[in-house]
Design a protein around this motif. Sequence first.
Motif, PDB file in Angstrom:
ATOM      1  N   THR A 218       0.806  -1.225   0.000  1.00  0.00           N
ATOM      2  CA  THR A 218       0.000   0.000   0.000  1.00  0.00           C
ATOM      3  C   THR A 218       0.840   1.276   0.000  1.00  0.00           C
ATOM      4  OG1 THR A 218      -0.159  -0.175   2.421  1.00  0.00           O
ATOM      5  CG2 THR A 218      -1.986  -1.074   1.127  1.00  0.00           C
ATOM      6  N   THR A 219       2.148   1.169   0.225  1.00  0.00           N
ATOM      7  CA  THR A 219       2.992   2.370   0.259  1.00  0.00           C
ATOM      8  C   THR A 219       4.084   2.374  -0.809  1.00  0.00           C
ATOM      9  OG1 THR A 219       4.554   1.383   1.838  1.00  0.00           O
ATOM     10  CG2 THR A 219       2.683   2.617   2.756  1.00  0.00           C
ATOM     11  N   GLY A 220       4.508   1.186  -1.277  1.00  0.00           N
ATOM     12  CA  GLY A 220       5.584   1.121  -2.265  1.00  0.00           C
ATOM     13  C   GLY A 220       6.957   1.372  -1.686  1.00  0.00           C
ATOM     14  N   LEU A 221       7.130   1.133  -0.387  1.00  0.00           N
ATOM     15  CA  LEU A 221       8.435   1.340   0.234  1.00  0.00           C
ATOM     16  C   LEU A 221       9.475   0.389  -0.358  1.00  0.00           C
ATOM     17  CD1 LEU A 221       7.608   1.676   4.045  1.00  0.00           C
ATOM     18  CD2 LEU A 221       8.140   3.499   2.440  1.00  0.00           C
ATOM     19  N   ARG A 222      10.707   0.852  -0.400  1.00  0.00           N
ATOM     20  CA  ARG A 222      11.809  -0.035  -0.776  1.00  0.00           C
ATOM     21  C   ARG A 222      12.016  -1.060   0.335  1.00  0.00           C
ATOM     22  NH1 ARG A 222      13.779   5.254  -1.860  1.00  0.00           N
ATOM     23  NH2 ARG A 222      14.087   5.666  -4.093  1.00  0.00           N
ATOM     24  N   ARG A 223      12.640  -2.179  -0.007  1.00  0.00           N
ATOM     25  CA  ARG A 223      12.828  -3.257   0.970  1.00  0.00           C
ATOM     26  C   ARG A 223      13.596  -2.772   2.196  1.00  0.00           C
ATOM     27  NH1 ARG A 223      16.045  -8.551  -0.872  1.00  0.00           N
ATOM     28  NH2 ARG A 223      17.644  -6.945  -1.151  1.00  0.00           N
ATOM     29  N   GLY A 224      14.690  -2.028   1.953  1.00  0.00           N
ATOM     30  CA  GLY A 224      15.497  -1.541   3.064  1.00  0.00           C
ATOM     31  C   GLY A 224      14.730  -0.602   3.973  1.00  0.00           C
ATOM     32  N   GLU A 225      13.860   0.243   3.384  1.00  0.00           N
ATOM     33  CA  GLU A 225      13.048   1.173   4.167  1.00  0.00           C
ATOM     34  C   GLU A 225      12.014   0.411   4.987  1.00  0.00           C
ATOM     35  OE1 GLU A 225      13.247   4.818   0.888  1.00  0.00           O
ATOM     36  OE2 GLU A 225      11.555   3.413   0.913  1.00  0.00           O
ATOM     37  N   LEU A 226      11.423  -0.605   4.381  1.00  0.00           N
ATOM     38  CA  LEU A 226      10.422  -1.422   5.061  1.00  0.00           C
ATOM     39  C   LEU A 226      11.031  -2.133   6.272  1.00  0.00           C
ATOM     40  CD1 LEU A 226       7.447  -2.431   4.768  1.00  0.00           C
ATOM     41  CD2 LEU A 226       8.379  -4.399   3.551  1.00  0.00           C
ATOM     42  N   LEU A 227      12.216  -2.711   6.060  1.00  0.00           N
ATOM     43  CA  LEU A 227      12.871  -3.446   7.144  1.00  0.00           C
ATOM     44  C   LEU A 227      13.417  -2.521   8.225  1.00  0.00           C
ATOM     45  CD1 LEU A 227      14.825  -6.095   5.006  1.00  0.00           C
ATOM     46  CD2 LEU A 227      12.708  -6.416   6.298  1.00  0.00           C
ATOM     47  N   GLY A 228      13.565  -1.238   7.889  1.00  0.00           N
ATOM     48  CA  GLY A 228      14.082  -0.281   8.874  1.00  0.00           C
ATOM     49  C   GLY A 228      13.019   0.333   9.758  1.00  0.00           C
ATOM     50  N   LEU A 229      11.740   0.009   9.528  1.00  0.00           N
ATOM     51  CA  LEU A 229      10.664   0.593  10.328  1.00  0.00           C
ATOM     52  C   LEU A 229      10.699   0.104  11.781  1.00  0.00           C
ATOM     53  CD1 LEU A 229       7.614   0.376   7.872  1.00  0.00           C
ATOM     54  CD2 LEU A 229       8.900   2.427   8.526  1.00  0.00           C
ATOM     55  N   LYS A 230      10.345   1.030  12.692  1.00  0.00           N
ATOM     56  CA  LYS A 230      10.204   0.699  14.117  1.00  0.00           C
ATOM     57  C   LYS A 230       8.804   1.139  14.560  1.00  0.00           C
ATOM     58  CE  LYS A 230      15.130   1.355  15.198  1.00  0.00           C
ATOM     59  NZ  LYS A 230      16.114   2.068  16.062  1.00  0.00           N
ATOM     60  N   TRP A 231       8.367   0.604  15.700  1.00  0.00           N
ATOM     61  CA  TRP A 231       7.042   0.976  16.190  1.00  0.00           C
ATOM     62  C   TRP A 231       6.961   2.478  16.454  1.00  0.00           C
ATOM     63  CZ3 TRP A 231       2.950  -1.694  15.468  1.00  0.00           C
ATOM     64  CH2 TRP A 231       2.993  -3.082  15.425  1.00  0.00           C
ATOM     65  N   SER A 232       8.095   3.081  16.807  1.00  0.00           N
ATOM     66  CA  SER A 232       8.102   4.522  17.083  1.00  0.00           C
ATOM     67  C   SER A 232       7.866   5.353  15.829  1.00  0.00           C
ATOM     68  CB  SER A 232       9.437   4.926  17.723  1.00  0.00           C
ATOM     69  OG  SER A 232      10.529   4.570  16.879  1.00  0.00           O
ATOM     70  N   ASP A 233       7.968   4.723  14.645  1.00  0.00           N
ATOM     71  CA  ASP A 233       7.747   5.438  13.386  1.00  0.00           C
ATOM     72  C   ASP A 233       6.266   5.483  13.006  1.00  0.00           C
ATOM     73  OD1 ASP A 233      10.524   5.677  13.104  1.00  0.00           O
ATOM     74  OD2 ASP A 233      10.663   3.738  12.086  1.00  0.00           O
ATOM     75  N   ILE A 234       5.429   4.785  13.752  1.00  0.00           N
ATOM     76  CA  ILE A 234       4.016   4.654  13.394  1.00  0.00           C
ATOM     77  C   ILE A 234       3.133   5.293  14.453  1.00  0.00           C
ATOM     78  CG2 ILE A 234       2.157   3.022  12.859  1.00  0.00           C
ATOM     79  CD1 ILE A 234       4.336   0.996  12.058  1.00  0.00           C
ATOM     80  N   ASP A 235       2.234   6.173  14.039  1.00  0.00           N
ATOM     81  CA  ASP A 235       1.237   6.784  14.911  1.00  0.00           C
ATOM     82  C   ASP A 235      -0.120   6.232  14.496  1.00  0.00           C
ATOM     83  OD1 ASP A 235      -0.648   8.430  16.191  1.00  0.00           O
ATOM     84  OD2 ASP A 235       0.768  10.121  16.227  1.00  0.00           O
ATOM     85  N   LEU A 236      -0.605   5.237  15.252  1.00  0.00           N
ATOM     86  CA  LEU A 236      -1.844   4.552  14.885  1.00  0.00           C
ATOM     87  C   LEU A 236      -3.061   5.460  15.002  1.00  0.00           C
ATOM     88  CD1 LEU A 236      -1.155   1.071  16.544  1.00  0.00           C
ATOM     89  CD2 LEU A 236      -1.004   1.680  14.125  1.00  0.00           C
ATOM     90  N   GLU A 237      -3.016   6.411  15.949  1.00  0.00           N
ATOM     91  CA  GLU A 237      -4.159   7.299  16.134  1.00  0.00           C
ATOM     92  C   GLU A 237      -4.319   8.259  14.949  1.00  0.00           C
ATOM     93  OE1 GLU A 237      -3.926   9.297  19.836  1.00  0.00           O
ATOM     94  OE2 GLU A 237      -4.019   7.464  21.046  1.00  0.00           O
ATOM     95  N   LYS A 238      -3.195   8.821  14.490  1.00  0.00           N
ATOM     96  CA  LYS A 238      -3.248   9.760  13.367  1.00  0.00           C
ATOM     97  C   LYS A 238      -3.176   9.055  12.005  1.00  0.00           C
ATOM     98  CE  LYS A 238      -1.050  13.637  15.787  1.00  0.00           C
ATOM     99  NZ  LYS A 238       0.101  14.585  15.768  1.00  0.00           N
ATOM    100  N   GLY A 239      -2.788   7.805  12.042  1.00  0.00           N
ATOM    101  CA  GLY A 239      -2.626   7.079  10.783  1.00  0.00           C
ATOM    102  C   GLY A 239      -1.387   7.519  10.014  1.00  0.00           C
ATOM    103  N   ASP A 240      -0.349   7.910  10.762  1.00  0.00           N
ATOM    104  CA  ASP A 240       0.890   8.386  10.144  1.00  0.00           C
ATOM    105  C   ASP A 240       1.977   7.318  10.201  1.00  0.00           C
ATOM    106  OD1 ASP A 240      -0.206  10.803   9.611  1.00  0.00           O
ATOM    107  OD2 ASP A 240       0.708  11.856  11.298  1.00  0.00           O
ATOM    108  N   LEU A 241       2.783   7.271   9.159  1.00  0.00           N
ATOM    109  CA  LEU A 241       3.960   6.406   9.123  1.00  0.00           C
ATOM    110  C   LEU A 241       5.137   7.240   8.607  1.00  0.00           C
ATOM    111  CD1 LEU A 241       4.240   2.776   7.831  1.00  0.00           C
ATOM    112  CD2 LEU A 241       5.860   4.490   7.048  1.00  0.00           C
ATOM    113  N   ARG A 242       6.209   7.301   9.362  1.00  0.00           N
ATOM    114  CA  ARG A 242       7.371   8.082   8.962  1.00  0.00           C
ATOM    115  C   ARG A 242       8.555   7.160   8.646  1.00  0.00           C
ATOM    116  NH1 ARG A 242       7.633  13.544  12.714  1.00  0.00           N
ATOM    117  NH2 ARG A 242       5.493  14.247  12.288  1.00  0.00           N
ATOM    118  N   VAL A 243       9.095   7.310   7.478  1.00  0.00           N
ATOM    119  CA  VAL A 243      10.257   6.528   7.055  1.00  0.00           C
ATOM    120  C   VAL A 243      11.504   7.329   7.412  1.00  0.00           C
ATOM    121  CG1 VAL A 243      11.421   5.406   5.131  1.00  0.00           C
ATOM    122  CG2 VAL A 243       8.916   5.531   5.174  1.00  0.00           C
ATOM    123  N   GLN A 244      12.298   6.848   8.363  1.00  0.00           N
ATOM    124  CA  GLN A 244      13.426   7.617   8.872  1.00  0.00           C
ATOM    125  C   GLN A 244      14.776   6.905   8.729  1.00  0.00           C
ATOM    126  OE1 GLN A 244      12.284  10.260  12.345  1.00  0.00           O
ATOM    127  NE2 GLN A 244      10.985   8.487  12.787  1.00  0.00           N
TER     128      GLN A 244
END
Length: 262
Positions: A218-244
Amino acid sequence: MPKRRANGEGNIRKRKDGRWEGRYTVGHDSETGKAIIKNVLGKTQAEVKEKLKKAIEENVGIDYGRAKTYTVGNWLEVWYENYAKIKMRPSTYLTYHGYIENHIKPQLGKIPLNDLTTLHLQQFYKKLLAEGRVERIEAQKQPKGLSAKTVRNIHQIISSALKLAVEQRLIACNPADGCALPKAERKEMQTLPVEQLTSFLREAKDSGVFALYYIDLTTGLRRGELLGLKWSDIDLEKGDLRVQRQIGRINGKIIEMPLKTC
């Protein structure tokens, strides 16, 4: 004692084969003191006179004594270690290193830097397209030639290194500028039909990796970006995901790397 010809002086003569030749001095060998002579050829005296004038102008300030110490191979090493490597991501400079060691140096590495021509490069690219793939077990069933994209990437490496040589006044012009490159291949993106996608996500859910694949689809993230995600990058209430950050494998080690694009 014969008069030592100054840099840039030239003379014209008619050769035994009927062509005219213009010879000019571009410098002197730092070890032997002998003049370094270049030449131009033409069918008429007027043609050679014009070529000679242009060649002398282009070669003003070229340090042929220093340039003589470099082959294409060791100049690429200088460029790679001191200029390219410091501004590349680790995965990129390892890819470049592979191109240099596996393809460029074996074919062009021994040519003196000042002797490299556009024809050398053109023949090299043609050979890469026909039979350039390095023989490995995993590549046995693949075509013998490299893809147009890979050849264009190799050309970019050579062109960048030679551009630096021009800036350093080691060569008068960049022979890579005159090359004809293979047309970049544009492959149409293939997507899964709805039935296959539904089946795939069902299997992913049963395997416990549904969230990973759902985010990727649903986002088209690169593999490395996908594997680099942490729970702190996701705001479930706002529906935000930050790739850092992104994760990659360098020399067998898993490391965190800066993002390719913001």
